[in-house]
Design a protein around this motif. Structure first.
Motif, PDB file in Angstrom:
ATOM      1  N   THR A   1     -11.562   3.115   3.211  1.00 19.74           N
ATOM      2  CA  THR A   1     -12.704   3.630   2.454  1.00 19.74           C
ATOM      3  C   THR A   1     -13.913   3.795   3.367  1.00 19.74           C
ATOM      4  OG1 THR A   1     -11.888   2.553   0.443  1.00 19.74           O
ATOM      5  CG2 THR A   1     -14.186   3.200   0.480  1.00 19.74           C
TER       6      THR A   1
ATOM      7  N   SER B   1      -3.638   4.141  -0.739  1.00 19.72           N
ATOM      8  CA  SER B   1      -4.038   3.514  -2.006  1.00 19.72           C
ATOM      9  C   SER B   1      -3.111   2.352  -2.334  1.00 19.72           C
ATOM     10  CB  SER B   1      -3.986   4.535  -3.154  1.00 19.72           C
ATOM     11  OG  SER B   1      -2.672   5.021  -3.321  1.00 19.72           O
ATOM     12  N   GLU B   2      -3.429   1.654  -3.391  1.00 16.66           N
ATOM     13  CA  GLU B   2      -2.555   0.585  -3.858  1.00 16.66           C
ATOM     14  C   GLU B   2      -1.228   1.173  -4.345  1.00 16.66           C
ATOM     15  OE1 GLU B   2      -4.298  -2.024  -6.690  1.00 16.66           O
ATOM     16  OE2 GLU B   2      -6.236  -2.080  -5.672  1.00 16.66           O
TER      17      GLU B   2
ATOM     18  N   ARG C   1      -8.384  -0.812  -8.885  1.00 17.05           N
ATOM     19  CA  ARG C   1      -8.694  -2.123  -8.324  1.00 17.05           C
ATOM     20  C   ARG C   1      -7.678  -3.130  -8.858  1.00 17.05           C
ATOM     21  NH1 ARG C   1     -13.398  -4.289  -6.506  1.00 17.05           N
ATOM     22  NH2 ARG C   1     -13.647  -2.208  -5.608  1.00 17.05           N
TER      23      ARG C   1
ATOM     24  N   PHE D   1      -3.698  10.008   2.442  1.00 18.25           N
ATOM     25  CA  PHE D   1      -4.349   9.164   1.428  1.00 18.25           C
ATOM     26  C   PHE D   1      -3.672   7.793   1.403  1.00 18.25           C
ATOM     27  CE2 PHE D   1      -4.544  13.588   0.060  1.00 18.25           C
ATOM     28  CZ  PHE D   1      -5.902  13.774  -0.116  1.00 18.25           C
TER      29      PHE D   1
ATOM     30  N   LEU E   1      -7.358  -1.486   2.814  1.00 20.30           N
ATOM     31  CA  LEU E   1      -7.887  -0.482   1.898  1.00 20.30           C
ATOM     32  C   LEU E   1      -9.393  -0.312   2.067  1.00 20.30           C
ATOM     33  CD1 LEU E   1      -5.879  -1.371  -1.353  1.00 20.30           C
ATOM     34  CD2 LEU E   1      -5.527   0.600   0.149  1.00 20.30           C
TER      35      LEU E   1
ATOM     36  N   HIS F   1      -3.005   6.403 -14.296  1.00 22.88           N
ATOM     37  CA  HIS F   1      -3.997   6.872 -13.322  1.00 22.88           C
ATOM     38  C   HIS F   1      -4.084   8.396 -13.317  1.00 22.88           C
ATOM     39  CE1 HIS F   1      -5.286   7.376  -8.879  1.00 22.88           C
ATOM     40  NE2 HIS F   1      -6.368   7.221  -9.640  1.00 22.88           N
TER      41      HIS F   1
ATOM     42  N   TRP G   1     -11.121   5.190 -10.017  1.00 21.37           N
ATOM     43  CA  TRP G   1     -10.598   4.371  -8.930  1.00 21.37           C
ATOM     44  C   TRP G   1      -9.669   3.291  -9.472  1.00 21.37           C
ATOM     45  CZ3 TRP G   1     -15.296   3.651 -11.153  1.00 21.37           C
ATOM     46  CH2 TRP G   1     -15.661   2.351 -11.513  1.00 21.37           C
TER      47      TRP G   1
ATOM     48  N   ILE H   1       0.862  -1.174   0.000  1.00 23.41           N
ATOM     49  CA  ILE H   1       0.000   0.000   0.000  1.00 23.41           C
ATOM     50  C   ILE H   1       0.901   1.228   0.000  1.00 23.41           C
ATOM     51  CG2 ILE H   1      -1.929  -1.119   1.193  1.00 23.41           C
ATOM     52  CD1 ILE H   1      -1.013   0.329   3.758  1.00 23.41           C
TER      53      ILE H   1
END
Length: 360
Positions: free
Chosen positions: A276, A304-305, A333, A302, A272, A315, A331, A206
């Motif tokens: 959220t 995120s992956e 995934r 923040f 994650l 992105h 987003w 992450i």
């Protein structure tokens, strides 16, 4: 015109074998130059004219006309009845009595040229001149045509050689283009596979952005505090290592990102999902530095992956395109970028930059 004469009586040079004249009066020989006769005129003269030809010296000795009636001779002749009549009428006795007008050109004079003969000479001269000019021009044209043929043959050979070379090069270029297309496809495929491998290597990571930097910071404690805040506690076995990575843009004053490598991908997804849910439940006070126990100015945090450089660039491009077109949702995934225009539209998978055109 056979003769034993060997020298010209005019210039005392040896007479030519054929082209010379013999005077019919003095029997002396003259070459054509001393006889004042051109070579063409000599060949046009018939045998009678050549036989009766007289030289200039003999012609000058001949009397111009009959001078028997000149006054001098009239004084020596007997007086006639006509003379008495002239004396009685008062006519002058010393008047020359001329005989009938004689021809101005004595018969057999070779210097005399008639109008018809002059026209024939002019016609022959003009004809020969025209023939000579035409012959010279035709020879010149023939030479030029021969040169053109040689040049045309040379250019034809050069053209054939160039055509053969161009055909060979065209085949080589076609082959290279086919190989280039094949290599481009392979490179694209390998790049995609490499990006997938890079992303799979980050499948348990992450990325945390916004955590302020301190010299005495303990990133493992900070990550454990993050787990407690979002109600997804992290044990000692869940965190393999925590580190900060170098900035892509060294001029920015934003703190460096923190990378956390977890034990497995399932634990990453749980963390994650918890972040959220925390942000949804705390819209007025989303995850920030204060929640992590870091003093100073409160700044948002923040989670995120951890994306590969290729997917991170994709992105950012997708978010920019969504902002321009008014798309509401962007987003990530499992390392893949998705975009949705609104709540009712389908999700759009952005696999490359060409896919950005699907965002409208």
């Amino acid at each position: 015109m056979a003769s034993v004469l060997k020298t010209c009586s005019g210039c005392q040079n040896a007479l030519p074998r054929k082209e010379y004249m013999i005077c019919a009066t003095c029997n002396l020989g003259y070459d054509l130059l001393c006889a004042n006769i051109t070579s063409k005129r000599f060949h046009l003269m018939d045998q009678e004219r050549k036989t009766n030809w007289t030289c200039q010296e003999c012609r000058s000795k001949q009397p111009k006309s009959d001078n028997s009636n000149t006054p001098l001779r009239a004084m020596n002749r007997p007086v006639t009845k006509d003379d008495d009549i002239r004396q009685s009428t008062g006519e002058e006795r010393n008047v020359t009595i001329r005989t009938k007008k004689q021809s101005s050109k004595p018969e057999g004079d070779e210097s005399y040229v008639t109008e018809d003969r002059l026209q024939a000479i002019f016609k022959q001269e003009i004809t020969e001149t025209i023939k000579q000019l035409i012959s010279e021009q035709l020879a010149n044209i023939g030479s030029q045509i021969s040169g053109f043929q040689d040049s045309l043959s040379f250019f034809s050979k050069q053209y054939d050689a160039l055509t053969q070379i161009i055909n060979e090069k065209t085949e080589i270029i076609s082959s290279l283009l086919a190989k280039n297309d094949n290599l481009t496809s392979q490179i694209k495929n390998l790049t995609s596979r490499l990006g997938q491998v890079e992303q799979n290597m980050r499948s348990t990571n992450i990325e945390i952005n916004g955590i302020p930097e301190h010299r005495t910071e303990n990133l493992i404690k900070t990550v454990e505090q993050l787990g407690r805040v979002i109600e997804s506690p992290l044990g000692n076995t869940d965190i393999l290592y925590v580190t900060r990575i170098a900035k892509l843009n060294k001029e920015t004053d934003r703190p460096r990102s923190v990378i956390v490598k977890l034990h497995n991908q399932r634990r990453r997804d749980e963390l994650l999902a918890a972040v959220t849910n925390f942000n949804k439940n705390n819209r007025e006070n989303k995850l920030n530095s204060e929640h992590l126990g870091i003093g100073g100015r409160r700044v948002p945090v923040f989670v995120s992956e951890h994306l590969s450089p290729t997917n991170k660039h994709l992105h950012a491009a997708a978010r920019k395109r969504a902002k321009e077109t008014g798309a509401k949702f962007v987003w990530i995934r499992d390392g893949r970028v998705f975009v949705r225009n609104d709540e009712q539209s389908h999700a759009i998978y952005i696999k490359d930059e060409e896919s950005l055109k699907l965002i409208s």
